[in-house]
Design an enzyme around this catalytic site. Structure first.
Site, PDB file in Angstrom:
ATOM      1  CB  SER A  46      54.391  53.538  63.870  1.00 13.50           C
ATOM      2  OG  SER A  46      55.541  52.848  64.295  1.00 13.50           O
ATOM      3  CB  CYS A  49      55.404  54.533  74.377  1.00 12.56           C
ATOM      4  SG  CYS A  49      55.990  52.840  74.231  1.00 12.56           S
ATOM      5  CE1 TYR A 205      62.323  49.677  75.558  1.00 11.71           C
ATOM      6  CE2 TYR A 205      61.428  49.802  73.345  1.00 11.71           C
ATOM      7  CZ  TYR A 205      61.775  50.415  74.526  1.00 11.71           C
ATOM      8  OH  TYR A 205      61.579  51.765  74.692  1.00 11.71           O
ATOM      9  N   GLY A 347      54.266  57.225  62.549  1.00 10.10           N
ATOM     10  CA  GLY A 347      54.167  57.490  63.969  1.00 10.10           C
ATOM     11  C   GLY A 347      53.917  58.945  64.277  1.00 10.10           C
ATOM     12  NE  ARG A 348      59.326  61.475  66.970  1.00 12.30           N
ATOM     13  CZ  ARG A 348      60.012  60.325  67.057  1.00 12.30           C
ATOM     14  NH1 ARG A 348      59.951  59.457  66.065  1.00 12.30           N
ATOM     15  NH2 ARG A 348      60.736  60.036  68.124  1.00 12.30           N
TER      16      ARG A 348
END
Length: 380
Positions: A46, A49, A205, A347-348
């Site tokens: 994923s 940032c 966003y 992701g994490r």
């Protein structure tokens, strides 16, 4: 959408077969094909940032961060939100793709990802009203113009939160300019060698801001009902496709609910997905949630967003990716085996464990090749 044999990378072949034992065929490790691109498994990094670029330029941090997930076995390795303009960055340290130097820096990373048998993807983004803030470890507060920040734009002159920048409401000329910026970044992404684009229409966003009635209070053709609010996203998709080859897939990351009364709902997300599916230009909905209003109330838990991917897959008849605390091989396998999603985005978990896919393959008894440099760890 169809499946095919896993592509062979430079670390595949007889050296691996001699170490493999007959295994199972878990859904998590079955190849999947989108248009002309075949992915060796259903695991996608994923976008995460990293806030580590200078003037939008990738550097060794990005090479190591993305490269480690490629060597770790992910089928698709996606960049963080990669911004189409300096104005569109979340922070001054965010990654960009608006010039040739950035393209060339990313091309080096793309080449390494592909050398490991993974598919390189780029998330193209514009932060809209959530631009010009400080990096998280400096508090994520507004970055004042007098201190190096910049003017922010959005669908309406509504700040994300008290104390944050009030965006300048975009004119039709602004909308056309930003659309052109997405197209230019798409051209650069193609030249860099990326094989998948993930358009960022989530997490508060710019493209999400247009979709949500909480941030879009326009009274022109880009506001009002859902069709008006979705117009900008549909125009960006169509424009991006003019530079993105027909044989390459296009994903859209969508926040499927705002988690706030009066905001986007699951029903809205289904309808937006139907609109995108009807264009024939989008191949997968990357189903996330939230991020557009600090009043959101979320109760996270294992697989807490999977129902959004499942509903959109069923009701909009488009492939979906599920994301959000999918941390175990068994949970990932259940989601795919029961037809609740087509990809698993992580992701994490992949941030903490870059080689999670290789370990998951072992846990599910799948015959997955390891990099030859790591073979000594296969049976540890």
């Amino acid at each position: 959408m169809s499946t095919a044999t896993s592509p062979q990378g430079p670390n595949s072949g007889e050296d691996h077969r001699r170490l493999q034992k007959p295994g199972r065929d878990p859904h998590l490790f079955r190849p999947i094909t989108f248009r002309g691109v075949t992915v060796k498994n259903r695991i996608m990094l994923s976008p995460l940032c990293e806030y580590s670029a200078i003037d939008g330029m990738p550097n060794d941090w990005h090479l190591v961060h993305l490269g480690a997930r490629a060597t770790g076995g992910a089928g698709i390795v996606c960049t963080e939100a990669t911004h189409v303009s300096a104005e569109g960055r979340i922070t001054a340290k965010c990654l960009g793709l608006w010039n040739e130097a950035q393209r060339d820096g990313l091309a080096r990373i793309v080449a390494f990802i592909e050398s490991q048998g993974a598919v390189p993807a780029v998330q193209l983004a514009h932060a809209g009203r959530k631009a010009s803030i400080h990096v998280p470890w400096q508090g994520s507060g507004p970055h004042a113009i007098a201190d190096g920040g910049w003017e922010v734009i959005g669908p309406s002159a509504l700040a994300f939160a008290p104390g944050h920048h009030v965006p300048r409401a975009m004119s039709h000329e602004d909308i056309a300019r930003v659309t052109a910026e997405f197209v230019h970044s798409t051209k650069l992404a193609r030249e860099a060698g990326f094989k998948i684009i993930d358009l960022h229409a989530a997490h508060g966003y710019l493209l999400h801001e247009f979709l949500s009635p909480l941030s879009n209070q326009r009274n022109d053709g880009y506001g009002g009902d859902l069709a008006g609010r979705a117009r900008f996203l549909l125009e960006v998709v169509a424009a991006v496709r003019t530079e993105w080859p027909a044989e390459l897939p296009l994903f859209v990351r969508l926040s499927c609910t705002d988690w706030v009364e009066g905001g986007l709902t699951m029903a809205d997300a289904v309808e937006i997905s139907r609109m995108l599916a009807a264009t024939g230009q989008v191949d997968l909905m990357d189903c996330s949630t939230g991020g557009n209003d600090p009043r959101q109330k979320i109760t996270p838990g294992p697989g807490y967003q999977v129902r959004f991917a499942e509903t959109i897959r069923r009701e909009a008849a488009i492939a979906t990716g599920a994301v959000g605390m999918i941390n175990t091989p068994d949970l990932a396998e259940e989601i795919l085996a029961n037809g609740r999603a087509d990809l698993i985005l992580m992701g994490r978990k992949l941030m903490a464990e870059p080689s999670w896919p290789l370990l998951a393959a072992r846990a599910l008894r799948s015959d997955q090749a390891w990099p030859v440099q790591y073979e000594r760890a296969m049976l540890s």
